[in-house]
Design a protein around this motif. Structure first.
Motif, PDB file in Angstrom:
ATOM      1  N   LYS A   1      15.480   8.963   2.794  1.00 17.36           N
ATOM      2  CA  LYS A   1      14.239   8.366   3.301  1.00 17.36           C
ATOM      3  C   LYS A   1      13.190   8.300   2.184  1.00 17.36           C
ATOM      4  O   LYS A   1      13.383   7.620   1.201  1.00 17.36           O
ATOM      5  CB  LYS A   1      13.744   9.131   4.522  1.00 17.36           C
ATOM      6  CG  LYS A   1      14.684   9.029   5.718  1.00 17.36           C
ATOM      7  CD  LYS A   1      14.113   9.698   6.938  1.00 17.36           C
ATOM      8  CE  LYS A   1      15.050   9.534   8.122  1.00 17.36           C
ATOM      9  NZ  LYS A   1      14.532  10.183   9.347  1.00 17.36           N
ATOM     10  N   GLU A   2      12.091   9.047   2.304  1.00 14.31           N
ATOM     11  CA  GLU A   2      11.037   8.943   1.296  1.00 14.31           C
ATOM     12  C   GLU A   2      11.372   9.680  -0.002  1.00 14.31           C
ATOM     13  O   GLU A   2      10.724   9.473  -1.021  1.00 14.31           O
ATOM     14  CB  GLU A   2       9.716   9.508   1.849  1.00 14.31           C
ATOM     15  CG  GLU A   2       9.107   8.714   2.976  1.00 14.31           C
ATOM     16  CD  GLU A   2       9.669   9.130   4.333  1.00 14.31           C
ATOM     17  OE1 GLU A   2      10.506  10.063   4.348  1.00 14.31           O
ATOM     18  OE2 GLU A   2       9.297   8.520   5.353  1.00 14.31           O
TER      19      GLU A   2
ATOM     20  N   ASN B   1       0.844  -1.196   0.000  1.00 19.18           N
ATOM     21  CA  ASN B   1       0.000   0.000   0.000  1.00 19.18           C
ATOM     22  C   ASN B   1       0.882   1.250   0.000  1.00 19.18           C
ATOM     23  O   ASN B   1       1.506   1.583   1.016  1.00 19.18           O
ATOM     24  CB  ASN B   1      -0.920  -0.005   1.214  1.00 19.18           C
ATOM     25  CG  ASN B   1      -1.915  -1.152   1.152  1.00 19.18           C
ATOM     26  OD1 ASN B   1      -2.441  -1.473   0.099  1.00 19.18           O
ATOM     27  ND2 ASN B   1      -2.172  -1.778   2.295  1.00 19.18           N
ATOM     28  N   SER B   2       0.957   1.913  -1.132  1.00 19.83           N
ATOM     29  CA  SER B   2       1.883   3.031  -1.255  1.00 19.83           C
ATOM     30  C   SER B   2       1.476   3.924  -2.423  1.00 19.83           C
ATOM     31  O   SER B   2       0.713   3.524  -3.300  1.00 19.83           O
ATOM     32  CB  SER B   2       3.315   2.525  -1.477  1.00 19.83           C
ATOM     33  OG  SER B   2       3.397   1.788  -2.692  1.00 19.83           O
ATOM     34  N   VAL B   3       2.036   5.131  -2.403  1.00 22.33           N
ATOM     35  CA  VAL B   3       1.871   6.079  -3.499  1.00 22.33           C
ATOM     36  C   VAL B   3       3.239   6.672  -3.804  1.00 22.33           C
ATOM     37  O   VAL B   3       3.933   7.136  -2.890  1.00 22.33           O
ATOM     38  CB  VAL B   3       0.876   7.206  -3.154  1.00 22.33           C
ATOM     39  CG1 VAL B   3       0.776   8.203  -4.313  1.00 22.33           C
ATOM     40  CG2 VAL B   3      -0.488   6.637  -2.824  1.00 22.33           C
ATOM     41  N   SER B   4       3.629   6.638  -5.068  1.00 19.37           N
ATOM     42  CA  SER B   4       4.896   7.224  -5.501  1.00 19.37           C
ATOM     43  C   SER B   4       4.611   8.311  -6.529  1.00 19.37           C
ATOM     44  O   SER B   4       3.828   8.099  -7.459  1.00 19.37           O
ATOM     45  CB  SER B   4       5.811   6.158  -6.113  1.00 19.37           C
ATOM     46  OG  SER B   4       6.132   5.160  -5.171  1.00 19.37           O
ATOM     47  N   ILE B   5       5.242   9.438  -6.341  1.00 21.52           N
ATOM     48  CA  ILE B   5       5.070  10.563  -7.256  1.00 21.52           C
ATOM     49  C   ILE B   5       6.434  10.966  -7.800  1.00 21.52           C
ATOM     50  O   ILE B   5       7.417  11.034  -7.045  1.00 21.52           O
ATOM     51  CB  ILE B   5       4.419  11.759  -6.537  1.00 21.52           C
ATOM     52  CG1 ILE B   5       3.040  11.370  -5.998  1.00 21.52           C
ATOM     53  CG2 ILE B   5       4.292  12.962  -7.471  1.00 21.52           C
ATOM     54  CD1 ILE B   5       2.400  12.444  -5.146  1.00 21.52           C
ATOM     55  N   LYS B   6       6.511  11.215  -9.093  1.00 22.48           N
ATOM     56  CA  LYS B   6       7.773  11.657  -9.677  1.00 22.48           C
ATOM     57  C   LYS B   6       7.534  12.904 -10.524  1.00 22.48           C
ATOM     58  O   LYS B   6       6.451  13.117 -11.090  1.00 22.48           O
ATOM     59  CB  LYS B   6       8.398  10.574 -10.558  1.00 22.48           C
ATOM     60  CG  LYS B   6       7.736  10.406 -11.913  1.00 22.48           C
ATOM     61  CD  LYS B   6       8.557   9.536 -12.846  1.00 22.48           C
ATOM     62  CE  LYS B   6       7.904   9.474 -14.250  1.00 22.48           C
ATOM     63  NZ  LYS B   6       8.670   8.643 -15.187  1.00 22.48           N
ATOM     64  N   THR B   7       8.567  13.731 -10.582  1.00 20.66           N
ATOM     65  CA  THR B   7       8.562  14.854 -11.508  1.00 20.66           C
ATOM     66  C   THR B   7       9.985  15.059 -12.005  1.00 20.66           C
ATOM     67  O   THR B   7      10.941  14.938 -11.220  1.00 20.66           O
ATOM     68  CB  THR B   7       8.016  16.133 -10.840  1.00 20.66           C
ATOM     69  OG1 THR B   7       7.999  17.194 -11.795  1.00 20.66           O
ATOM     70  CG2 THR B   7       8.864  16.547  -9.651  1.00 20.66           C
TER      71      THR B   7
ATOM     72  N   LYS C   1       7.908   8.887  -2.143  1.00 21.29           N
ATOM     73  CA  LYS C   1       7.095   7.704  -1.884  1.00 21.29           C
ATOM     74  C   LYS C   1       6.606   7.740  -0.441  1.00 21.29           C
ATOM     75  O   LYS C   1       7.389   7.919   0.489  1.00 21.29           O
ATOM     76  CB  LYS C   1       7.914   6.429  -2.121  1.00 21.29           C
ATOM     77  CG  LYS C   1       7.123   5.147  -1.923  1.00 21.29           C
ATOM     78  CD  LYS C   1       7.963   3.922  -2.274  1.00 21.29           C
ATOM     79  CE  LYS C   1       7.162   2.636  -2.113  1.00 21.29           C
ATOM     80  NZ  LYS C   1       7.960   1.443  -2.478  1.00 21.29           N
ATOM     81  N   PHE C   2       5.302   7.581  -0.286  1.00 22.54           N
ATOM     82  CA  PHE C   2       4.743   7.517   1.061  1.00 22.54           C
ATOM     83  C   PHE C   2       3.721   6.393   1.135  1.00 22.54           C
ATOM     84  O   PHE C   2       3.102   6.022   0.146  1.00 22.54           O
ATOM     85  CB  PHE C   2       4.127   8.853   1.479  1.00 22.54           C
ATOM     86  CG  PHE C   2       3.099   9.398   0.528  1.00 22.54           C
ATOM     87  CD1 PHE C   2       1.752   9.127   0.701  1.00 22.54           C
ATOM     88  CD2 PHE C   2       3.483  10.200  -0.544  1.00 22.54           C
ATOM     89  CE1 PHE C   2       0.805   9.640  -0.163  1.00 22.54           C
ATOM     90  CE2 PHE C   2       2.534  10.723  -1.412  1.00 22.54           C
ATOM     91  CZ  PHE C   2       1.198  10.436  -1.221  1.00 22.54           C
TER      92      PHE C   2
ATOM     93  N   VAL D   1       0.383   4.000  -7.845  1.00 19.29           N
ATOM     94  CA  VAL D   1      -0.354   3.657  -6.633  1.00 19.29           C
ATOM     95  C   VAL D   1      -0.429   2.141  -6.502  1.00 19.29           C
ATOM     96  O   VAL D   1      -0.755   1.437  -7.468  1.00 19.29           O
ATOM     97  CB  VAL D   1      -1.780   4.244  -6.667  1.00 19.29           C
ATOM     98  CG1 VAL D   1      -2.553   3.853  -5.409  1.00 19.29           C
ATOM     99  CG2 VAL D   1      -1.734   5.754  -6.826  1.00 19.29           C
ATOM    100  N   GLY D   2      -0.113   1.636  -5.324  1.00 23.53           N
ATOM    101  CA  GLY D   2      -0.248   0.216  -5.043  1.00 23.53           C
ATOM    102  C   GLY D   2      -1.225  -0.012  -3.914  1.00 23.53           C
ATOM    103  O   GLY D   2      -1.189   0.698  -2.896  1.00 23.53           O
TER     104      GLY D   2
END
Length: 607
Positions: free
Chosen positions: A569-570, A161-167, A605-606, A181-182
């Motif tokens: 970390k994140e 269960n996670s959300v990763s955002i990239k730019t 990622k959080f 999103v997982g």
């Protein structure tokens, strides 16, 4: 040429000469189960030339797209027009873009219009678990499009269960954004990925606006799991000089590629069955003048509906793999017409061992019916011998065929003319090789030969002619060898990797006048790749990638890429530099590749 041979020799001796007291702990390839075939075997036991790109390798590749990543594999020739994978062709061991097959989780992504669309189905790197690259004759395993090899993309099954955002942002007005999103629930799991890649272009009319959408779900996990995959890729890009002629600077193209498939598995103690249904769609819209589509416009839409049943049965005599693949293809085109083709392929292979389990033998055959080209058979044989726990010798032979695409048969414009009387391509391939495995060092050496006839190319009758017509070339021999090696060592308790690959290829296509061929003669004669992945500090890792290419046309170029990642970390900060030394080179047609450029990225990622 002396410099490239010196580089190869120095690298090989450096690898072989480096010693350490303590073995390096790495993720062993021996644990990877190759599921590109119906008989699932550990990587170490397979008797074919297979390369594995793991998710860890992807992170260390300094690549942002699948096209960039595959360029780092010796024997794989990705000829890009522009950047960000907008238009790229896939070649294996000198075969054409129509002779290589791309699969996603085992689903064939071939397109009956043209192999130019193969890489339209390329997935974002964030959702890829690993990539299996099968080189050599693979028709008895996959069918007719695997003339010179196949690439199977294995997607991630689940994420916590996670959300990763990239730019990312960089040269030429590049701006990339994406989210992954997982969700891992009690009786289901889901992965959702969305991204967009845009750029103003590195020269006139090379801008792009590309989007990727990906969903993978597993339902009913606690009982009979059903896996669903759905993808959609859209590319919109200026095509300055991509097709036609160098002076065609105002071309423009939009493509769409989508897939939806459902798979499940039934297992007993000895029998495994995997049924699958899927629908693949590709749309290609092209205009000669971007600002005036009325001058010349093509629109092609292909749909492929397929159903498969693959399985294997284990007995005292060995493992028998079998399968049936049914598919119906439809094309609607203002240039190629409205056409359809029905295909049925039956597969069977049997693996058994002799000589105290040291000798493995796998004969097999695929028989295919094409509604417009009758029946064809693809027999083949794999043999391997385990010399020691670390060293294995292997060999394979196989026949393969390819039926013409609709572009080969019916395309018609001022410079390109199809030929409805084309014959089917045929080839007989042979290969022998060695594989070595240890915790610190893995390596392989393969020598191959391919005798082909009736290869399809677009040919002109004289050097002053501007019209190319689809033609069967009478006889073509392709031979070569390749070496791959990876060495893992430690510095300051951190793992480091040095990987090299070299492929030599020679063919004799149209020796009497090479200037008459449009596609077949631009193969990579020498292809050398090196990747050094290092970590000297706790949160910082670096990668340097070197690629040398010499084509049969005489064009030679050297390209260096690099990346740095800082993990806090994140947060992860990345810096990627491509074509560091500003090499001037062309991979396909008349399109110069971008000069030196950089890309800065931030990932968060959080959970």
């Amino acid at each position: 040429m002396k410099s490239i041979y010196a580089t190869i020799a120095f690298t090989c001796f450096s690898i072989l000469g480096y010693t350490q007291e303590n073995p390096v702990k790495t993720n062993s390839l021996e644990e990877v189960i190759i599921n590109s075939t119906r008989i699932n075997l550990p990587f170490k036991e397979n008797s074919r030339t297979i390369d594995i790109i793991s998710s860890e390798d992807i992170k260390k590749s300094a690549s942002t797209t699948l096209a960039d990543l595959l360029q780092q594999v010796a024997g794989i020739d990705i000829r890009r027009r522009g950047t960000a994978g907008s238009q790229a062709d896939l070649y294996i061991r000198g075969g054409s873009f129509d002779q290589t097959l791309l699969l996603i989780d085992g689903i064939k992504m071939d397109d009956a219009q043209t192999g130019h669309h193969t890489m339209n189905a390329a997935l974002p790197l964030e959702v890829i678990e690993r990539i299996e690259i099968i080189k050599g004759p693979a028709a008895r395993v996959f069918g007719q499009n695997a003339f010179t090899g196949a690439i199977n993309i294995i997607t991630k099954k689940e994420l916590s269960n996670s959300v990763s955002i990239k730019t990312e942002t960089g040269s030429f007005g590049q701006l990339n954004t994406g989210v992954t999103v997982g969700a891992d629930l009690d009786n289901s799991s889901h992965i959702v990925h969305v991204d967009k890649m845009t750029s103003a272009g590195y020269r006139h009319n090379t801008d792009y606006d590309n989007s990727n959408y990906f969903v993978k779900s597993v339902f009913n996990k606690n009982k009979k799991a059903i896996e669903m995959i759905a993808t959609f890729q859209e590319r919109k890009f200026g095509a300055n000089g991509f097709y036609a002629r160098e002076s065609a600077t105002e071309q423009y193209e939009e493509t769409q590629n989508s897939l939806i498939g459902f798979t499940t598995t039934f297992n007993t103690e000895k029998l495994s069955l995997k049924p699958r249904v899927y629908w693949k769609r590709n749309q290609d819209g092209y205009v000669y003048l971007r600002n005036d589509p009325t001058v010349y416009r093509n629109l092609h839409i292909t749909n492929k509906i397929g159903a498969e049943l693959n399985g294997n049965y284990t007995s005292k005599a060995g493992i028998t793999g079998f399968g049936i693949d049914l598919s119906q293809v439809y094309i609607n085109s203002n240039n190629l017409g409205n056409r359809n083709r029905f295909m049925t392929t039956l597969f069977v292979e049997h693996a058994f061992k002799l000589a105290n389990q040291k000798l493995d033998i796998t004969p097999g055959v695929a028989v295919t019916y094409f509604s417009d080209f009758d029946f064809y058979a693809f027999p083949g044989l794999d043999i391997g011998y385990k010399i020691s726990d670390q060293l294995k010798a292997y060999g394979n032979i196989g026949y393969t065929y390819r039926v013409p695409t609709y572009t080969d048969l019916y395309y018609n414009d001022s410079s390109t003319v199809g030929n409805p009387d084309l014959e089917v391509e045929e080839a007989f391939s042979q290969e022998i090789g060695f594989k070595y495995f240890s915790p610190k060092f893995t390596g392989s050496l393969a020598v191959y030969n391919r005798d082909a006839k009736n290869l399809i190319d677009f040919v002109r009758t004289g050097v002053t002619e501007t019209t190319y017509t689809a033609t069967n070339i009478t006889e073509v021999n392709t031979k070569g060898f390749e070496v791959d090696a990876a060495y893992h060592f430690k510095l300051n308790t951190y793992n480091q990797t040095l990987a090299i690959g070299y492929n030599f290829l020679e063919d004799d296509i149209l020796n009497d006048n090479k200037d008459l061929s449009r596609y077949s003669l631009n193969t990579l004669k020498h292809h050398f790749t090196t990747r050094l992945s290092t970590q000297l500090f706790k949160n910082v890792s670096q990668n340097i990638i070197y690629k040398h290419a010499e084509r049969t046309t005489g064009d030679t170029y050297n390209v260096w890429d690099a990346s740095i990642a800082l993990n806090l970390k994140e947060f992860e900060f990345t810096f990627t530099a491509s074509n560091i030394f500003n090499a001037d080179y062309i991979e396909a047609g008349f399109v110069p590749m971008p000069p030196s450029n950089v890309l800065f990225g931030l990932n968060y990622k959080f959970k």
